[in-house]
Design a protein around this motif. Structure first.
Motif: not given
Length: 56
Positions: A17-22, A24-35
């Protein structure tokens, strides 16, 4: 030296729980896709394992 063939494999991944949203937020901050974010985080672990195995 032989070039490694790049293949793509799809698979399901269960996250606590919570990992996906964390992630996704890190990916957005780093300019990357979730993958890409997940792969970027896994890479050091895989490289460390490979280095340990080749040293043994």
């Amino acid at each position: 030296m032989a070039q490694e063939k790049d293949t793509t494999v799809k698979f399901m991944l269960r996250l606590p729980d919570g990992w996906r949203s964390s992630l996704k937020a890190a990916a957005a901050q780093n300019g990357r896709s979730l993958n890409s974010e997940i792969l970027q985080r896994l890479k050091p672990s895989v490289e460390l394992t490979e280095a340990a195995e080749s040293a043994a």
